[in-house]
Design an enzyme around this catalytic site. Structure first.
Site, short mmCIF file in Angstrom:
data_model
loop_
_atom_site.label_atom_id
_atom_site.label_comp_id
_atom_site.label_asym_id
_atom_site.label_seq_id
_atom_site.Cartn_x
_atom_site.Cartn_y
_atom_site.Cartn_z
CD GLN A 54 -2.79 -12.48 29.42
OE1 GLN A 54 -2.14 -12.66 30.44
NE2 GLN A 54 -3.86 -13.20 29.16
CE LYS A 93 -1.15 -11.64 34.47
NZ LYS A 93 -1.78 -12.82 33.87
N GLY A 146 -8.49 -11.49 36.97
CA GLY A 146 -7.70 -12.02 38.08
C GLY A 146 -6.43 -12.74 37.62
CG ASP A 147 -2.13 -14.01 37.26
OD1 ASP A 147 -2.28 -14.65 36.21
OD2 ASP A 147 -1.10 -14.11 37.96
CG ASN A 171 -9.28 -19.94 39.41
OD1 ASN A 171 -8.87 -19.93 38.26
ND2 ASN A 171 -10.56 -20.01 39.71
P1 NDP Z 1 -4.17 -18.52 42.91
O1 NDP Z 1 -3.72 -17.35 43.69
O2 NDP Z 1 -5.59 -18.92 42.94
O3 NDP Z 1 -3.31 -19.81 43.30
C1 NDP Z 1 -1.94 -19.81 43.19
C2 NDP Z 1 -1.40 -21.14 43.70
O4 NDP Z 1 -0.01 -21.21 43.38
C3 NDP Z 1 -1.49 -21.28 45.21
O5 NDP Z 1 -1.62 -22.63 45.53
C4 NDP Z 1 -0.15 -20.71 45.66
O6 NDP Z 1 0.27 -21.18 46.93
C5 NDP Z 1 0.78 -21.19 44.57
N1 NDP Z 1 1.87 -20.22 44.41
C6 NDP Z 1 1.75 -18.94 43.99
N2 NDP Z 1 2.93 -18.30 43.99
C7 NDP Z 1 3.81 -19.19 44.42
C8 NDP Z 1 5.19 -19.15 44.63
N3 NDP Z 1 5.92 -18.03 44.39
N4 NDP Z 1 5.79 -20.29 45.07
C9 NDP Z 1 5.06 -21.41 45.30
N5 NDP Z 1 3.75 -21.50 45.12
C10 NDP Z 1 3.13 -20.43 44.69
O7 NDP Z 1 -3.70 -18.21 41.40
P2 NDP Z 1 -4.19 -18.88 40.04
O8 NDP Z 1 -4.57 -20.29 40.27
O9 NDP Z 1 -5.15 -17.95 39.43
O10 NDP Z 1 -2.86 -18.82 39.15
C11 NDP Z 1 -1.93 -19.89 39.07
C12 NDP Z 1 -1.10 -19.75 37.82
O11 NDP Z 1 -1.95 -19.79 36.67
C13 NDP Z 1 -0.31 -18.45 37.68
O12 NDP Z 1 0.90 -18.72 37.00
C14 NDP Z 1 -1.20 -17.59 36.80
O13 NDP Z 1 -0.46 -16.59 36.12
C15 NDP Z 1 -1.72 -18.64 35.85
N6 NDP Z 1 -2.95 -18.33 35.14
C16 NDP Z 1 -4.08 -17.97 35.81
C17 NDP Z 1 -5.25 -17.72 35.11
C18 NDP Z 1 -6.53 -17.43 35.80
O14 NDP Z 1 -7.55 -17.35 35.11
N7 NDP Z 1 -6.57 -17.28 37.12
C19 NDP Z 1 -5.28 -17.75 33.64
C20 NDP Z 1 -4.04 -18.20 33.03
C21 NDP Z 1 -2.93 -18.46 33.78
P3 NDP Z 1 0.19 -20.18 48.20
O15 NDP Z 1 -1.27 -19.98 48.43
O16 NDP Z 1 0.90 -20.91 49.28
O17 NDP Z 1 0.88 -18.92 47.78
O1 2IT Z 2 -2.74 -15.25 32.59
C1 2IT Z 2 -3.92 -15.09 32.20
O2 2IT Z 2 -4.27 -15.38 31.06
C2 2IT Z 2 -4.90 -14.58 33.18
N1 2IT Z 2 -4.54 -14.37 34.34
C3 2IT Z 2 -6.30 -14.33 32.77
C4 2IT Z 2 -6.44 -13.00 32.06
C5 2IT Z 2 -7.84 -12.56 31.77
O3 2IT Z 2 -7.96 -11.40 31.33
O4 2IT Z 2 -8.80 -13.31 31.95
#
Ligand code: NDP
Ligand code: 2IT
Length: 448
Positions: A114, A129, A168-169, A244
């Site tokens: 990050q 984080k 969120g994450d 997301n």
């Molecule tokens: P969500 O919780 O909305 O979705 C996560 C997705 O990934 C779900 O489909 C989930 O499946 C799957 N998943 C999570 N963990 C595992 C695992 N251990 N094994 C297999 N599948 C898994 O999270 P986000 O969409 O927010 O985040 C997804 C990725 O993007 C992460 O790496 C996060 O750090 C990154 N990210 C997110 C940001 C944000 O703004 N939200 C910003 C930048 C990066 P299930 O529901 O079955 O667990």
């Molecule tokens: O991994 C990431 O960049 C996030 N989960 C978003 C962090 C944020 O502060 O919006």
């Protein structure tokens, strides 16, 4: 005295010794350190001020007990974390992850990434984080609320719009941010909008924040494709996950004329040759919180592959958007063999080091997460900006800002890869740009 490869190796060995067993943190540190030798030759003052050693040590790590009661009245105990890694460019900023797999090392790898990601956005935000090993799956809204209230009861004393601003994450979306914000407001007696981002647009959230990570990742890949005279138009794409980031990655790919034939969750893969129906995925995941397998019950021509890998499905563009190390060497080889030309990481560190090496050797376009998924945190910074001025921008204006930021991140990474003799190496470009911005501020601030 400039430091060379050998000294970088020694710094890495020390990180491994001081942080035993934290494999994901080691992996993230190694990937950054491996690309820094030319920077230290160009800027010898960074070695003199021991910037790398200082950057690898979080400014502050908070670990706390989170007790709460489930719906049956049973007491549950989770562990909460906030790793405040680096604050030279602005208040600590980074998401909260609620997932049963969360350990201190997970939060440290994410916090370390990050720092550089946030620097790449060009916005005034430091790196952090947090999260917990709490599993929101199958929990009622009331249980999630009680957990969030307990989590914030401890964490609130470490936060503030000028101190630390979570978002969120995985496992943390607008519902959780709402409960966390409510408890922060109650504990502090302050309506401090900019203490959390990813809020609902009805009470201070930025439009486009929900869409931002996915949209931004697609914009970044689009910029990469342009360097080879290509575009998303007509491309077959696969996206892992269905949360997301995955949902809004799919949405923007469709807008740009691509076809997404597969997505997944931790249970398995949906393959839908004529194209994933996004409304169904949104309904199942955002509204009903159901498993992706249900998609195949609703679309008879789609196939559910329990325990499958999306990377087995032939595609031209792959967008890993689930979790770390979800794409290993074998998967990378399959993608390359099947004709994949571009990979953009919506998730954080989804490709293993072997996978990255395979993409680079095959000379396909590869965007590391800290560049490609920076649109989420960048739009969080736009949310902070709106909160600070008590303003609310339109969707169009905010999306235009996001697009500009992603285009600029791509330009900076690409031009830096050229400057340092590795044109198109976005790993090197992103690490060097992010590191240099943080390192310059650290030198300027003196020994802190
Ligand atoms: P969500 O919780 O909305 O979705 C996560 C997705 O990934 C779900 O489909 C989930 O499946 C799957 N998943 C999570 N963990 C595992 C695992 N251990 N094994 C297999 N599948 C898994 O999270 P986000 O969409 O927010 O985040 C997804 C990725 O993007 C992460 O790496 C996060 O750090 C990154 N990210 C997110 C940001 C944000 O703004 N939200 C910003 C930048 C990066 P299930 O529901 O079955 O667990
Ligand atoms: O991994 C990431 O960049 C996030 N989960 C978003 C962090 C944020 O502060 O919006």
């Amino acid at each position: 005295m400039p430091i060379g490869r050998e000294q970088i190796e020694q710094i890495y060995e020390q990180v491994v010794r001081r942080n035993p067993g934290e494999l994901e943190f080691h992996q993230a540190v190694k990937e950054v350190l491996e690309t820094l030798t030319p920077v230290l030759t160009k800027y010898p003052q960074f070695a003199e001020h021991k910037i790398i050693q200082r950057i690898c040590e979080p400014e502050r790590q908070i670990i706390f007990r989170v007790p709460w009661q489930d719906d049956r009245g049973e007491v549950q105990i989770n562990r909460g974390f906030r790793v405040q890694f680096n604050s030279v460019l602005g208040p600590y900023k980074g998401g909260l992850r609620f997932h049963p797999s969360v350990l201190l090392g997970t939060i440290k790898f994410l916090g370390f990434e990050q720092i550089f990601k946030n620097a790449l956005t060009g916005m005034p935000i430091g790196g952090a984080k947090g999260g917990s090993d709490f599993d929101p799956k199958g929990r009622s809204d009331d249980e999630v609320m009680r957990f969030c209230q307990s989590f914030m009861t401890e964490l609130h004393r470490h936060l503030g719009e000028y101190t630390d601003v979570p978002a969120g994450d995985i496992g943390v979306g607008a519902r959780e941010i709402g409960y966390l914000f409510g408890q922060y407001k109650r504990m502090t007696n302050r309506y401090e909008s900019a203490v959390l981002t990813g809020k609902s647009p009805h009470w201070g959230g930025a439009l486009v924040r929900k869409e931002a990570t996915g949209y931004g990742a697609v914009y970044f890949v689009d910029e990469m494709l342009k360097t080879r005279g290509e575009s998303f138009e007509g491309k077959v794409c696969v996206v892992s996950g269905s949360g997301n980031v995955a949902i809004y990655t799919i949405e923007k790919i469709l807008e740009l004329g691509g076809r997404v034939v597969a997505c997944s969750d931790s249970g398995g893969v949906i393959y839908h040759e004529r194209g994933i129906d996004l409304d169904t995925v949104k309904q199942l995941k955002e509204v009903e919180r159901k498993r992706i397998s249900v998609y195949a019950d609703l679309h008879k021509d789609a196939k559910y592959i329990p325990g499958g890998s999306v990377w087995d499905i032939p595609c031209q563009v792959a967008m890993p958007s689930a979790t770390q190390n979800e794409l290993d060497g074998d998967a990378a080889r399959r993608l390359v063999t099947n004709g994949c030309i571009a990979v953009g990481e919506g998730a954080n560190m989804p490709t293993t080091p072997e996978g990255v090496r395979i993409f680079q050797e095959a000379k396909i376009l590869y965007a590391p997460g800290k560049a490609a998924n920076a649109g989420g945190v960048a739009t969080s910074a736009l949310e902070m900006q709106q909160n600070a001025s008590r303003d609310a921008w339109s969707f169009e204006h905010t999306e235009r800002r996001l697009h500009e930021i992603m285009t600029e991140i791509h330009r900076a990474c690409y031009e830096t890869s050229v400057e340092f003799g590795s044109p198109g190496n976005y790993v090197l470009g992103a690490n060097i740009v992010g590191f240099t911005r943080v390192a310059e501020a650290m030198v300027a601030f003196g020994l802190i």
